[in-house]
Design a protein around this motif. Sequence first.
Motif, short mmCIF file in Angstrom:
data_model
loop_
_atom_site.label_atom_id
_atom_site.label_comp_id
_atom_site.label_asym_id
_atom_site.label_seq_id
_atom_site.Cartn_x
_atom_site.Cartn_y
_atom_site.Cartn_z
N SER A 67 45.38 -8.45 64.22
CA SER A 67 45.51 -9.48 65.26
C SER A 67 44.45 -10.56 65.08
N ARG A 124 54.69 -9.17 72.50
CA ARG A 124 54.91 -9.31 73.94
C ARG A 124 54.75 -7.96 74.65
N LEU A 126 51.00 -6.96 74.55
CA LEU A 126 50.18 -7.75 75.47
C LEU A 126 50.45 -7.39 76.92
N THR A 127 51.71 -7.16 77.25
CA THR A 127 52.05 -6.76 78.61
C THR A 127 51.37 -5.44 78.96
N GLU A 178 47.62 -6.21 79.34
CA GLU A 178 47.36 -7.00 80.54
C GLU A 178 47.46 -6.17 81.81
N ILE A 211 42.86 -8.66 79.64
CA ILE A 211 43.33 -10.02 79.77
C ILE A 211 43.66 -10.32 81.23
#
Length: 170
Positions: free
Chosen positions: A32, A156, A159-160, A163, A168
């Motif tokens: 990343s 996605r 990250l979800t 988060e 984040i």
Amino acid sequence: MVEPDHVDDIIAAWHIQMPGVAGLPLELAKRSALLTAAFDGATAVELEKLGLTPAEYGVLATLRRIGEPYRLKPTELTHALLLSSGGISNVLKRLVAAGYVIREAAEDDGRSTWVRLTPQGVEIAEEAVRTTTAAHARMVERIPEQTARALSEHLRIALTAIEDGFLIRR
């Protein structure tokens, strides 16, 4: 079979030096970071041609993205760009001096101001978005489309998940 990359070398070295420490989390973090660095590098090249810093681009792109009248309060920009109030203040001074934004008093609060793109600011924001997007597209065109779409979807999902309970904050 996919060819080993630099991250595989790093993981292998850690397996020798500290068995059990390096694994999938480090692989994800390193890949990343390298992907981010590649996109950031391509962005920096394009912004330099336009005489913009990444922070200035962030302000211009944020104001352009929200649509007319292309304005936000400095605190909203600070939050949107994860900059300090001092940092955003310095960026805004440079953008005002360049003629890309103006600061105008808020009608409802004499202590508050709006930051608004000028017509010249709209033009440079759009040019910067076009050129950075084109640079990113040149990078991505090297990836098979199906792989790029799958990667985007998997990022996605990742990250979800992150988060929802971790680092984040939006």
